[in-house]
Design an enzyme around this catalytic site. Sequence first.
Site, mmCIF file in Angstrom:
data_model
loop_
_atom_site.group_PDB
_atom_site.id
_atom_site.type_symbol
_atom_site.label_atom_id
_atom_site.label_comp_id
_atom_site.label_asym_id
_atom_site.label_seq_id
_atom_site.Cartn_x
_atom_site.Cartn_y
_atom_site.Cartn_z
ATOM 1 N N GLU A 128 0.854 -1.186 0.000
ATOM 2 C CA GLU A 128 0.000 0.000 0.000
ATOM 3 C C GLU A 128 0.894 1.241 0.000
ATOM 4 O O GLU A 128 1.856 1.279 0.767
ATOM 5 C CB GLU A 128 -0.914 0.027 1.225
ATOM 6 C CG GLU A 128 -1.944 1.144 1.107
ATOM 7 C CD GLU A 128 -2.921 1.190 2.286
ATOM 8 O OE1 GLU A 128 -2.813 0.357 3.207
ATOM 9 O OE2 GLU A 128 -3.771 2.072 2.276
ATOM 10 N N GLY A 170 3.528 2.454 10.903
ATOM 11 C CA GLY A 170 3.234 1.663 12.099
ATOM 12 C C GLY A 170 2.978 0.196 11.794
ATOM 13 O O GLY A 170 3.579 -0.684 12.406
ATOM 14 N N MET A 199 0.656 -2.680 8.783
ATOM 15 C CA MET A 199 -0.073 -2.824 7.518
ATOM 16 C C MET A 199 -1.005 -4.015 7.583
ATOM 17 O O MET A 199 -0.619 -5.106 7.982
ATOM 18 C CB MET A 199 0.944 -2.966 6.379
ATOM 19 C CG MET A 199 0.327 -3.183 5.024
ATOM 20 S SD MET A 199 -0.654 -1.745 4.491
ATOM 21 C CE MET A 199 -1.905 -2.567 3.506
ATOM 22 N N GLU A 200 -2.239 -3.768 7.122
ATOM 23 C CA GLU A 200 -3.342 -4.721 7.319
ATOM 24 C C GLU A 200 -3.469 -5.793 6.239
ATOM 25 O O GLU A 200 -4.570 -6.297 6.002
ATOM 26 C CB GLU A 200 -4.655 -3.934 7.386
ATOM 27 C CG GLU A 200 -5.123 -3.303 6.044
ATOM 28 C CD GLU A 200 -4.725 -1.843 5.843
ATOM 29 O OE1 GLU A 200 -3.732 -1.403 6.459
ATOM 30 O OE2 GLU A 200 -5.404 -1.154 5.062
ATOM 31 N N ASN A 201 -2.368 -6.189 5.564
ATOM 32 C CA ASN A 201 -2.447 -7.225 4.528
ATOM 33 C C ASN A 201 -3.359 -8.372 4.963
ATOM 34 O O ASN A 201 -3.284 -8.823 6.100
ATOM 35 C CB ASN A 201 -1.056 -7.807 4.277
ATOM 36 C CG ASN A 201 0.000 -6.739 4.186
ATOM 37 O OD1 ASN A 201 -0.104 -5.855 3.358
ATOM 38 N ND2 ASN A 201 0.984 -6.788 5.070
ATOM 39 N N HIS A 231 -6.558 -1.559 15.311
ATOM 40 C CA HIS A 231 -6.756 -0.852 14.043
ATOM 41 C C HIS A 231 -6.557 -1.798 12.853
ATOM 42 O O HIS A 231 -7.417 -1.873 11.968
ATOM 43 C CB HIS A 231 -5.780 0.327 13.973
ATOM 44 C CG HIS A 231 -5.889 1.135 12.723
ATOM 45 N ND1 HIS A 231 -6.609 2.307 12.658
ATOM 46 C CD2 HIS A 231 -5.382 0.948 11.480
ATOM 47 C CE1 HIS A 231 -6.529 2.803 11.439
ATOM 48 N NE2 HIS A 231 -5.789 1.997 10.701
ATOM 49 N N GLU A 232 -5.456 -2.504 12.826
ATOM 50 C CA GLU A 232 -5.184 -3.377 11.672
ATOM 51 C C GLU A 232 -6.208 -4.510 11.613
ATOM 52 O O GLU A 232 -6.654 -4.903 10.544
ATOM 53 C CB GLU A 232 -3.758 -3.942 11.714
ATOM 54 C CG GLU A 232 -2.643 -2.900 11.817
ATOM 55 C CD GLU A 232 -2.752 -1.736 10.857
ATOM 56 O OE1 GLU A 232 -3.272 -1.916 9.742
ATOM 57 O OE2 GLU A 232 -2.324 -0.618 11.229
ATOM 58 N N HIS A 251 -9.456 -3.350 10.140
ATOM 59 C CA HIS A 251 -9.390 -3.187 8.687
ATOM 60 C C HIS A 251 -9.878 -4.441 7.948
ATOM 61 O O HIS A 251 -10.236 -4.365 6.778
ATOM 62 C CB HIS A 251 -7.945 -2.937 8.241
ATOM 63 C CG HIS A 251 -7.567 -1.486 8.132
ATOM 64 N ND1 HIS A 251 -8.373 -0.545 7.551
ATOM 65 C CD2 HIS A 251 -6.431 -0.823 8.501
ATOM 66 C CE1 HIS A 251 -7.762 0.641 7.569
ATOM 67 N NE2 HIS A 251 -6.587 0.505 8.150
ATOM 68 N N GLU A 274 -9.700 4.493 6.214
ATOM 69 C CA GLU A 274 -8.845 4.949 7.316
ATOM 70 C C GLU A 274 -9.610 5.767 8.362
ATOM 71 O O GLU A 274 -9.453 5.550 9.553
ATOM 72 C CB GLU A 274 -7.640 5.727 6.775
ATOM 73 C CG GLU A 274 -6.672 4.869 5.956
ATOM 74 C CD GLU A 274 -6.147 3.632 6.679
ATOM 75 O OE1 GLU A 274 -6.312 3.527 7.906
ATOM 76 O OE2 GLU A 274 -5.583 2.746 6.000
HETATM 77 N N1 B3K Z 1 -2.932 1.119 5.641
HETATM 78 C C1 B3K Z 1 -1.634 1.257 6.253
HETATM 79 C C2 B3K Z 1 -0.908 2.481 5.849
HETATM 80 C C3 B3K Z 1 -0.241 2.387 4.541
HETATM 81 C C4 B3K Z 1 0.618 3.599 4.316
HETATM 82 C C5 B3K Z 1 1.182 3.625 2.954
HETATM 83 N N2 B3K Z 1 2.128 4.694 2.802
HETATM 84 C C6 B3K Z 1 -1.716 1.204 7.738
HETATM 85 C C7 B3K Z 1 -2.994 1.577 8.347
HETATM 86 O O1 B3K Z 1 -3.500 2.659 8.220
HETATM 87 O O2 B3K Z 1 -3.568 0.743 8.985
HETATM 88 ZN ZN ZN Z 2 -5.423 2.074 8.737
#
Ligand code: B3K
Ligand code: ZN
Length: 860
Positions: A125, A265, A267-269, A301-302, A305, A324
């Site tokens: 992302e 911080g 990433m929600e893969n 948070h993740e 998502h 977000e």
């Molecule tokens: N979605 C990611 C952030 C990605 C940032 C890309 N530069 C983390 C978050 O907001 O949960």
């Molecule tokens: Zn997020």
Amino acid sequence: MSELSSRQAKKLSDYKAPEFTITDVELSFELSPEATALTAVYQVVSASGKAGTLILDGQELKLLSVSLDGQLLNADSYQVTAEQLILPGMPAKAQLELKIELNPKANTALEGLYLSNGAYCTQCEAEGFRRISYYLDRPDVLARFTTHIIADDNTYPALLSNGNLVSSTLLPDGRRHVTWVDPFPKPSYLFALVAGDFDCLKGSYTTGSGREVALEFYVDKGNKQRAHFALESLKRAMLWDEQSFGLEYDLDVYMVVAVDFFNMGAMENKGLNVFNSKYVLADQSSATDTDFFNIESIIGHEYFHNWTGNRVTCRDWFQLSLKEGLTVFRDQQFSADMGSATLNRIDAVKTIRTAQFAEDAGPMAHPIRPQQVLEMNNFYTVTVYDKGAEVIRMLHTLLGQAGFRKGMDLYFKRHDGQAVTCDDFVSAMQDANGRDLTLFSRWYQQSGTPQLKVHSHYDAKKREFKLLMQQHTAGTADQAEKLPLLLPVRLELLAEGKSYPYLLEMTEAEQEFTFAVSQKPIPVLLADFSAPVKLHYQYQMDELLLIARDAKDGVARWDAIQQLWQMQVIAAIDAKNTGAEYLLPGELLEFYRQLLAKPLEDLAFTAELLTVPGYDMVAEQFDEIPVQDLVWVLQNFQQQLATKLVEQWRLCYKSLHPAAYQYQEQHVAKRALRSVCLQYLAFVVGSDELLRQQYQHSDNMTDQLAVLRSCRTASHPLFAELMADFEQRWNNDVLVLDKWFSLSASYPQSSVFDTLEQLTAHPQFSWQNPNRVRAVFGAFYQQNPQMFHSADGKGYQVLADVVLKMDSINPQVAARLVTPLLSWKRYQAQSQLQLKSVLQTMLAKDLSDDLYEKVSKSLN
Ligand code: B3K
Ligand code: ZN
């Protein structure tokens, strides 16, 4: 054509649905640090059912071959540019196979596939997948992914990707071949791959409907003990989402990998979160209460998502706040339920009033749904995230908890498995509640901070209280014309010792509200910070003190004290300019004296009330920020409070006996209040023993760090000695050492410039690791305004040099660090010239899009 447009900024208004889509993706990675071989097979389908030209995104890729339906293509039947692979004559339905070679070791931008301490990991992302393969790298192309990973079994025992593991085979050459299948179609930004040798902390969670989910935390060897809190946080988040929104997890496994090299911080893969290790690893001796809090909130948070972001994703990146803003709101509600709602709300308000208001007032101002973007990574902002969350919160306020839930249910019912827009979200809220939200939608279109001016009048004869309210939003860098917004204004009227609550809806530029009351009330305006606006109302000091004592809403009580301090700041600066001494008023001291003698039941809230607002908070109220005056005045206030109430601070401090460490609400609160007392005591002579005692005898990082912070802020002579000890103790633990880096860089004396040079020469410092760079330079500009804005412009020069250096290593980090230089218009004449000159020098260089977009805008 200006350079910004020649660099091809994208516009929301240019959105077009894709002509081709990809339904299935099969990726095979043979990992090798400098030459990873990737075979990517796509099932490509034309939306119109017609043949045409397929244009795939790709950056810095070594393309080895292209095959269509099993036929190798000649190099002249396709075209490769710096950013695209163009395939004319693409049939309506075909299988495309690409062979690509990647060099993860050379990837210092930490986007795409890279190495973190020898482990492979990915960050896709927003547009990082195109650094792995040519693809329709946009969030509205949803495909089922199958991922094969082949790597040496000894060196990389953990081979992970999204979804469920379907096979794992040891090959005769000692390599392992694993296959992961993700059954949920997803955009490329949610793809992830990790390969390494980790310790794994395992747990499990049984969903409300009885499905068992394996939870796995992959951390560096030796760190397993430090992952327990994160694992427990995840379980709490999973339960909370079921209870609050009826949302369950949907795969058999949920994995979290902690890495040291990471741009943000976490990433929600899908099914495979990658986290900055600082937001996973914690124990009492190495992490503070704030670290524990952040871990729980980011893990939440993740996880959240998975529904708001992954199951329902964004149609295009302009809609980022769809996932977000909503997910920040959800993590805020989660944290509020896990701890104190008031304190959490106060934290959110601080973020808006400092960073977000500053962003809206600067050259990067944008609505929560931006209209034009050059580099998407520049729009992961406090506006999109935190103001976005405020906008969701206003919907929650207007519709009520039950109405909001109805809207969420309808949103998922309509859009599960889709890529949608912010308008779709608002429509779901609107339709579920039978309420027209057309006016409310302006919040998505308009940038800037509304100013809300309020006047009151009491008619004793008619027993009528009137509030005249006016809203106005000044033009911003991106948008000159503004319209009135729908503002939910929570109000309490304090009268006859009671509090009467109201929720007003302001829809016009100017509106009058009338209340029947038998005596003149004191209005508590904008309780709970019910709209992200700047409020102006002429309060008297005694009214504010009364609100601080009697309002129902905790946020309003805290806010009253903030306003009181704001008044003191203005008065003290006026006095300073005329050479007079300014003494804090007796009523304020008395309020503090009483609070210290008899703290409220909520000690953490008491601590908040006893804290003089920070520099950022105060600075944001000025159009032109008198930096050094503010630093001086705030220091002076702390000094006055310290000396005048010295006995009270001491007694209060002593009454708070530390218990054995637990991360538990009451314990955290007690430590917070104790730290506030200690901070004041560091300003008075004779506190050495106490500081030393706490540093040496506490059993946790929170209390130790409180000592170092207090010494730093008061420029206490003990600082150097304790810092040397701390460095030695934690030299081998970089996550903890980052705290030392930050404290060193925020020492408010001119020696800090030499210190900064020493820090970057420290054996543990690395320009390649964003945590280190942020620990030093982030702290320097955020926590050391005095030296960052030093009169000779040295602070600006230092940061500008670092930004340029970082731009060639990691543009995303460079573009974050440049932020404080951009708002040069907010400072006094000499600073303006200095800042402008460093920005101009920067702009003359060959910059990344990330940095170019911000610097060029700031000079417009
Ligand atoms: N979605 C990611 C952030 C990605 C940032 C890309 N530069 C983390 C978050 O907001 O949960
Ligand atoms: Zn997020």
